[in-house]
Design an enzyme around this catalytic site. Structure first.
Site, PDB file in Angstrom:
ATOM      1  N   LYS A   1       0.683  -1.199   0.007  1.00 28.09           N
ATOM      2  CA  LYS A   1       0.063  -0.007  -0.032  1.00 28.09           C
ATOM      3  C   LYS A   1       0.900   1.232  -0.012  1.00 28.09           C
ATOM      4  CE  LYS A   1      -4.482   0.827  -0.144  1.00 28.09           C
ATOM      5  NZ  LYS A   1      -5.526  -0.186  -0.895  1.00 28.09           N
TER       6      LYS A   1
ATOM      7  N   VAL B   1     -16.648   2.991  -5.336  1.00 31.77           N
ATOM      8  CA  VAL B   1     -16.928   1.787  -4.914  1.00 31.77           C
ATOM      9  C   VAL B   1     -18.522   1.686  -4.408  1.00 31.77           C
ATOM     10  CG1 VAL B   1     -16.784   0.433  -2.700  1.00 31.77           C
ATOM     11  CG2 VAL B   1     -14.725   1.690  -3.616  1.00 31.77           C
TER      12      VAL B   1
ATOM     13  N   GLY C   1     -20.504   6.413   1.442  1.00 34.88           N
ATOM     14  CA  GLY C   1     -19.832   6.956   0.262  1.00 34.88           C
ATOM     15  C   GLY C   1     -20.607   6.993  -1.032  1.00 34.88           C
ATOM     16  N   PHE C   2     -19.971   7.844  -1.950  1.00 35.80           N
ATOM     17  CA  PHE C   2     -20.746   7.927  -3.123  1.00 35.80           C
ATOM     18  C   PHE C   2     -19.519   7.949  -4.379  1.00 35.80           C
ATOM     19  CE2 PHE C   2     -19.429  12.051  -1.677  1.00 35.80           C
ATOM     20  CZ  PHE C   2     -18.944  12.921  -2.554  1.00 35.80           C
TER      21      PHE C   2
ATOM     22  N   ASP D   1      -6.464   4.227  -5.334  1.00 29.84           N
ATOM     23  CA  ASP D   1      -7.304   4.349  -4.053  1.00 29.84           C
ATOM     24  C   ASP D   1      -7.863   5.483  -3.982  1.00 29.84           C
ATOM     25  OD1 ASP D   1      -7.393   4.061  -0.790  1.00 29.84           O
ATOM     26  OD2 ASP D   1      -7.367   2.091  -1.527  1.00 29.84           O
TER      27      ASP D   1
END
Length: 445
Positions: free
Chosen positions: A124, A239, A235-236, A164
């Site tokens: 990561k 994902v 979230g929007f 990400d």
């Protein structure tokens, strides 16, 4: 294995890294029985070696803004475990990025990638740079400066970063352009690339798609049809967008999405044009969902709250770590939720997970539920290696099979005597065994 002793030693060394310690503790608790049943793991000190990253790169990123002023950010890359393949994991650009968060994500990524059955290790990276409100020129200059520091330590058979939070196709493009210039080669060193220069179809949707495929398998173990069920998503971004698309396609009704400013409740269901509007919100650089309620009459915006107070059948955390706590879990349980799938990484606190499991609610962790994103990145790597492009249908078929296989592995190691499936335990054991066995085969390195 003495879990508490290992955690005490780890905490003494990394006391300022709570997210990382939380992730390690969850895994160790799950695998202790299988670990102790295999003395070869203890002899080779597999856990002690597994909980520390192979290496961590920290670097200064200097760039110039549109005003001609020099700016400085911190960049990171954590190469956590490469036992089963090149390091693989996203790059996150967000003000909250620090070493604890990236180590937790890299540790989780190790097991997630193992579950996909593809040859990928865990890694990561990221920076505390905030792309919100920045011009395209500023983002390009930052991405180029970031890659100027990172490029020596990555490669198609070494470490393959992806996107990400805060890193989409635009940022991947700018970073890949600089990598290609410096390395003087056109290789699949980043995934999430544009379709016209090596990307894979359905990659933007893949994390959400895979999460819903997994949830569908969870429901089927109880002979429950996802069709007609109500769903809330946090979230929007990509994902939540992918999850809303696939849930709607399978006949469920998404009634809530959220942002940092609050959540939107749409009793009529978020589908069609409304799902497409999520992309407009995401690309607006405002990071708010309130405009949804202004655009679509009949929906309601609730400021400063999370969507977990809405009565639904299925809850899908899709935003960030520890976004659903014990109180949120209690509210969902009281409202009759039947299934919770973490599509975000470590989206639920330990208290929330304990509450769901105690109430026998179907619950599965991010390392299993959201593995569709990295799985499709792995499929992108395969296409790059073969110099081929698969159709949308070919990629989707492979993604479905991978998610089904992950679900089978979780059930194999997580099914309890009373029939309840502990997906946390199942995912951790299945992911651990593959990595641990590879580490044994490779010797102490």
């Amino acid at each position: 294995m003495n879990v508490e002793k290992i955690m005490q030693d780890l905490t003494a060394k990394h006391s300022n890294e709570p997210e990382y310690l939380q992730a390690v503790h969850e895994v160790l608790e799950s695998i202790v029985d299988v670990y102790n049943a295999n003395p070869q793991f203890e002899k080779a000190k597999i856990v002690e070696r597994m909980v520390e990253p192979d290496r961590v790169f920290t670097f200064k990123v200097s760039w110039v803004d549109d005003n001609g002023d020099a700016q400085v950010n911190i960049g990171y890359r954590v190469q956590f475990n490469g036992a089963i393949g090149p390091y693989k994991g996203g790059i996150r650009f967000h003000p909250s990025v620090n070493l604890s968060i990236l180590k937790f994500l890299g540790f989780e990524q190790t097991f997630k990638n193992s579950l996909t059955s593809l040859p990928m290790g865990g890694g990561k990276g990221g920076s505390d740079f905030n792309p919100k409100g920045k011009s395209d020129g500023e983002i390009m200059r930052f991405c180029q400066a970031f890659m100027l520091e990172l490029w020596r330590y990555i490669g198609p058979e070494t470490d393959v970063p992806a996107g990400d939070i805060g890193v989409g196709a635009r940022e991947i493009g700018y970073m890949y352009g600089m990598y290609k210039k410096l390395a003087q080669e056109h290789t699949g060193v980043l995934t999430g690339k544009g379709l016209n220069w090596g990307g894979s179809l359905i990659r933007p949707e893949a994390t959400g798609f895979g999460g819903v495929y997994f949830v569908d398998h969870m429901l089927k173990t109880q002979n429950i049809d996802i069709k007609g069920k109500t769903v809330s998503c946090s979230g929007f971004g990509n994902v939540a967008w992918g999850a809303a698309l696939k849930a709607t396609e399978l006949g469920a009704k998404v009634v809530a999405i959220s942002g940092p400013d609050g959540y939107v409740y749409d009793e009529a269901g978020i589908s069609g044009e409304k799902i497409n509007y999520m992309l407009e919100l995401r690309n607006s650089n405002q990071d708010i969902v309130a405009p949804y309620a202004q655009k679509f009459p009949g929906s309601k915006f609730v400021a400063g709250k999370k969507p977990w107070e809405v009565k639904v059948d299925i809850a899908l955390p899709c935003a960030t770590q520890n976004e659903l706590n014990g109180d949120d879990a209690a509210a969902l349980i009281k409202n009759g939720v039947i299934c919770v799938g973490e599509i975000s990484n470590m989206g639920c606190t330990p208290e929330a997970i304990e509450a769901f499991q105690k109430a026998k609610v179907l619950f599965a962790p991010g390392k299993a539920v959201n593995a569709g994103g990295v799985a499709t990145s792995g499929l992108e790597m395969s296409q790059n290696s073969l110099k081929l492009n698969w159709t949308r249908e070919e990629v989707d078929v492979r993604l479905k099979q991978i998610m089904e296989n992950i679900h089978i592995a979780c059930v194999k190691y997580g099914k309890q005597a009373d029939g309840y499936i502990n997906y946390v335990k199942g995912a951790n054991i299945a992911g651990f065994l593959k990595v641990a066995s590879a580490m044994l085969d490779l010797g102490v390195v």
